[in-house]
Write a protein that holds these residues in place. Sequence first.
Motif, PDB file in Angstrom:
ATOM      1  N   ILE A 107       6.865  -1.025  -4.147  1.00 12.31           N
ATOM      2  CA  ILE A 107       5.544  -1.643  -4.334  1.00 12.31           C
ATOM      3  C   ILE A 107       4.723  -0.829  -5.326  1.00 12.31           C
ATOM      4  N   SER A 108       4.720   0.500  -5.158  1.00 12.48           N
ATOM      5  CA  SER A 108       3.961   1.378  -6.046  1.00 12.48           C
ATOM      6  C   SER A 108       4.435   1.224  -7.489  1.00 12.48           C
ATOM      7  N   TYR A 109       5.739   1.176  -7.686  1.00  7.38           N
ATOM      8  CA  TYR A 109       6.290   1.032  -9.037  1.00  7.38           C
ATOM      9  C   TYR A 109       5.871  -0.294  -9.654  1.00  7.38           C
ATOM     10  N   ARG A 110       5.942  -1.357  -8.865  1.00  9.83           N
ATOM     11  CA  ARG A 110       5.539  -2.675  -9.366  1.00  9.83           C
ATOM     12  C   ARG A 110       4.056  -2.698  -9.734  1.00  9.83           C
ATOM     13  N   MET A 111       3.236  -2.040  -8.929  1.00  9.76           N
ATOM     14  CA  MET A 111       1.804  -2.044  -9.193  1.00  9.76           C
ATOM     15  C   MET A 111       1.466  -1.272 -10.482  1.00  9.76           C
ATOM     16  N   VAL A 112       2.180  -0.177 -10.740  1.00  8.17           N
ATOM     17  CA  VAL A 112       1.977   0.556 -11.992  1.00  8.17           C
ATOM     18  C   VAL A 112       2.320  -0.333 -13.188  1.00  8.17           C
ATOM     19  N   LYS A 113       3.432  -1.049 -13.088  1.00 10.91           N
ATOM     20  CA  LYS A 113       3.812  -1.969 -14.169  1.00 10.91           C
ATOM     21  C   LYS A 113       2.758  -3.060 -14.338  1.00 10.91           C
ATOM     22  N   ALA A 114       2.223  -3.536 -13.221  1.00 12.69           N
ATOM     23  CA  ALA A 114       1.216  -4.591 -13.277  1.00 12.69           C
ATOM     24  C   ALA A 114      -0.043  -4.123 -13.995  1.00 12.69           C
ATOM     25  N   PRO A 152      11.426   3.500   0.840  1.00 17.03           N
ATOM     26  CA  PRO A 152      11.863   2.747  -0.345  1.00 17.03           C
ATOM     27  C   PRO A 152      10.949   1.563  -0.657  1.00 17.03           C
ATOM     28  N   GLN A 153      10.484   0.866   0.396  1.00 15.38           N
ATOM     29  CA  GLN A 153       9.602  -0.282   0.184  1.00 15.38           C
ATOM     30  C   GLN A 153       8.264   0.143  -0.423  1.00 15.38           C
ATOM     31  N   GLU A 154       7.701   1.247   0.066  1.00 15.86           N
ATOM     32  CA  GLU A 154       6.446   1.765  -0.484  1.00 15.86           C
ATOM     33  C   GLU A 154       6.610   2.162  -1.946  1.00 15.86           C
ATOM     34  N   PHE A 155       7.735   2.793  -2.270  1.00 11.89           N
ATOM     35  CA  PHE A 155       7.991   3.202  -3.651  1.00 11.89           C
ATOM     36  C   PHE A 155       8.133   1.987  -4.561  1.00 11.89           C
ATOM     37  N   HIS A 185      12.909   8.798   2.058  1.00 13.87           N
ATOM     38  CA  HIS A 185      11.588   9.256   2.510  1.00 13.87           C
ATOM     39  C   HIS A 185      11.500  10.775   2.493  1.00 13.87           C
ATOM     40  N   GLU A 186      12.567  11.451   2.891  1.00 17.72           N
ATOM     41  CA  GLU A 186      12.576  12.915   2.886  1.00 17.72           C
ATOM     42  C   GLU A 186      12.451  13.467   1.466  1.00 17.72           C
ATOM     43  N   SER A 187      13.054  12.790   0.498  1.00 21.29           N
ATOM     44  CA  SER A 187      13.065  13.293  -0.880  1.00 21.29           C
ATOM     45  C   SER A 187      11.815  12.916  -1.665  1.00 21.29           C
TER      46      SER A 187
END
Length: 279
Positions: free
Chosen positions: A227-234, A222-225, A215-217
Amino acid sequence: MHDLLFSIFPNEKFIDLGLYQYGWERCEPAHMYGPAARNHFLFHYVISGTGNLMANNKKGETKTYKIRSGQGFLLFPGQISTYIADKNNPWEYTWLEFDGLRVKEMLDIAGFSFDQPVYHATSKEFRESMMQEMLYIANHSNETPFHLIGHLYIFLDALTRSVATVRLGNTGKMSDYYIKEAINYIEQNFPYEISVEDIAAHCGINRSYFGKIFHESVGKTPQEFLISYRMVKATELLKMTDLSVADIGNAVGYPNQLHFSRAFKNTYGVSPRTWRNQN
């Protein structure tokens, strides 16, 4: 005086990063564009002058932003906006419309969102480099698609380096190594039912410590990232294939179509089927 350069990119087969149209314009006083919405990400950088951006946020409310030289603004796919040059000091800007599998991830790291569309640089050096890449693309429409895509990658690198929220630098810290390992793991395993515990275990560190440094970096859990990555692929599969919504959900790690549709709507504000029809 009203001067304009405008070009349509000739090739849309780049999946990770694609360019759609680009240009440069010195606007007349009170020159207006919109209201309109784009199908892809659209970034404007203001070289001189000022103007106003009116854009809707996630709640559908329209907000007004005063943009001056040295700043810029990013519009998301489907975001309705209008922008108007100042009557006394009209802006000159350059823009790029782009999209791809890796774009949302990079823009998230840079801190952009529906509710935070304004670009504020903290590094003059990288801001200048970013502007030069944009102008290079605008002035070299006769170059090959691969040549222009190369400069688009350099533009995005300069963009992310120029803003304060970017923290994934080459500092040599062990935490940077863990973050890179985690992102690589997500990229390779997002279609499967992986958990934050799985990612932390792959990196060989405690889950709570992993969540904290991630989260700091990155600015997301991690869960938000994930989900976001999966949604971009979708979105890429919705746009580029004829697969059913259920098959796409399964391909990005959601064997349950209802769970996939709910996650997609939470991210983009519409169902996968509606998004496909709009794009």
